[in-house]
Enzyme design. Sequence first.
Site, PDB file in Angstrom:
ATOM      1  N   ASP A  33      12.054  11.201  -4.212  1.00 35.82           N
ATOM      2  CA  ASP A  33      11.652  10.051  -3.144  1.00 35.82           C
ATOM      3  C   ASP A  33      12.741  10.422  -2.055  1.00 35.82           C
ATOM      4  O   ASP A  33      13.505  11.284  -1.982  1.00 35.82           O
ATOM      5  CB  ASP A  33      11.496   8.833  -3.806  1.00 35.82           C
ATOM      6  CG  ASP A  33      10.635   7.813  -2.994  1.00 35.82           C
ATOM      7  OD1 ASP A  33      10.210   8.359  -1.760  1.00 35.82           O
ATOM      8  OD2 ASP A  33      10.950   6.583  -3.280  1.00 35.82           O
ATOM      9  N   ASP A  56       3.629   3.894   5.592  1.00 41.46           N
ATOM     10  CA  ASP A  56       3.828   2.875   6.484  1.00 41.46           C
ATOM     11  C   ASP A  56       5.222   2.998   7.351  1.00 41.46           C
ATOM     12  O   ASP A  56       6.015   3.627   6.690  1.00 41.46           O
ATOM     13  CB  ASP A  56       3.729   1.704   5.630  1.00 41.46           C
ATOM     14  CG  ASP A  56       4.740   1.414   4.638  1.00 41.46           C
ATOM     15  OD1 ASP A  56       4.801   2.279   3.616  1.00 41.46           O
ATOM     16  OD2 ASP A  56       5.386   0.410   4.525  1.00 41.46           O
ATOM     17  N   GLU A 106       5.562   0.392   1.324  1.00 42.51           N
ATOM     18  CA  GLU A 106       7.008   0.638   0.931  1.00 42.51           C
ATOM     19  C   GLU A 106       7.711  -0.363   1.667  1.00 42.51           C
ATOM     20  O   GLU A 106       8.789  -1.087   1.140  1.00 42.51           O
ATOM     21  CB  GLU A 106       7.338   1.919   1.145  1.00 42.51           C
ATOM     22  CG  GLU A 106       8.842   2.426   0.487  1.00 42.51           C
ATOM     23  CD  GLU A 106       9.826   1.995   1.216  1.00 42.51           C
ATOM     24  OE1 GLU A 106      11.098   2.129   0.799  1.00 42.51           O
ATOM     25  OE2 GLU A 106       9.837   1.772   2.647  1.00 42.51           O
TER      26      GLU A 106
HETATM   27 ZN   LIG Z   1      11.309   4.727   3.723  1.00 44.09          ZN
END
Ligand SMILES: [Zn+2]
Length: 487
Positions: free
Chosen positions: A215, A121, A188
């Site tokens: 991440d 997203d 997120e």
């Molecule tokens: Zn991000």
Amino acid sequence: MKKILGAVLVVLLVLAAVALERTFTFRSRQPQAAAVAVQPLDTTALAQRLAGALRFKTISYQDSSQFDAREFDGFQRYLRATFPGLHAALTLEKVNGYGLLYAWTGADPNLSPIVLLAHQDVVPVEPGTESRWTEPPFEGRIAAGYVWGRGALDDKASLVGILEAVEQLVAAGVKPRRTVYLAFGYDEEVGGRRGAARIADLLASRNVHPQLVLDEGGALATGLVSGISAPVALIGIAEKGYVTVGLTAQAEGGHSSMPPDETAVGMLAAAITRLEHRQMPRAIRGPTAAMFDYLGPEMPFGPRLVMANRWLLGGILAREFGATPQGNAMLRTTTAPTVLQAGVKENVLPSSARALVNFRILPGDSVESVVEHVRRVVADERISVQALEETKSNPSGVTRVDGEPFQLLARTIRQVVPEAVVTPWLVVGATDSRHYARLTPNVLRFAGTAIGKDDIRRVHGTDERVGVQAYADAVRIYIQFLKNAAL
Ligand SMILES: [Zn+2]
């Protein structure tokens, strides 16, 4: 008198000698790693495949009823069509609708897996700012050496870059020894509870204990750290916590022609002013202390002396570094009044006034210690203090820098970008990785895209873009990382 002066002089000389000794023995912590040959990649094709991914409006709205499933369906079909080798070699599970969990099964089941995260997203384009974009935000254009569009940095460069890296390795016929999971959430930007949290639940239910989780959160930054001209690889080893506290002042309402000495609005305003003036203390500890240990030895003499002698000069360092909002945010729990509500009519005294104050919590502080601080500083029983339950999130744990996962990533970066200076870093925002904290203590937050000072405002702002070459380098870092970590 002479004796006292002499003693002071001796003390000063000793301090100076110790400080200099520490400065000259402040050794570089940069890992030694031989540069690898530059991985040949078709950078134009790479940029085109990323550009294609930016054409889908996979937007997270605050109001989840606006979720547009067709855009996510289209995006996922695009990934399938664009990375056929990967989709043949890896298994894919859809989790809670649109979460994607790919597994590239390793040959050795005794090795704990690694997990690479990214999110599908993006944030919306602020209404009214569309025309300010040099290239439209959702057309995936390549111009002037950049791929332009919402998500170019946050976070489709990571997501598509990870898929590129795996696709390249699959095409080369390699098979991992260690299982590699690719886990891509889809919310997120609004907390990750439907995407990342559910994927993490699934992995937890299968007793998966990853060796590490990688991440977004840090990047290869140029021009952001004064005193170092080389690109600085900011590896997030922790992220701040979060809590929003509501303050409600109660008072007699009534006609505004005969106001009492103190009104709800006045009391609340004074409380907010006190909170701004008496902030939680600055501290150089945890991830920020580790950052100074890594950056200090690479600095010119002056800042190196200060960073090497925090026992003596920590106050100066905190003041200097904390002079900018960005620096300040790395040194303390920040206080940000964000919402004020009071009054319905211009000649009526409101009987209550309410404010919301958002705190980003430094590792070492906690939701509880923030609420206690607010109560102590507000110190007014006519004002109730209540943390909003749904906003409570304590700071993450801190990934060890002397452990193999951090060192492995640091070596990888220096193999691909030999001039880079690597450093631990505190991520002041929140990432999906916090949902994986219960699976492993080794969470690393780094995407290999090069960013400059001016890119910070582009993320979530206007003219988000990524350099075509910078993107290719990010893919090279993912390839090398997979080789080092899993093959
Ligand atoms: Zn991000």
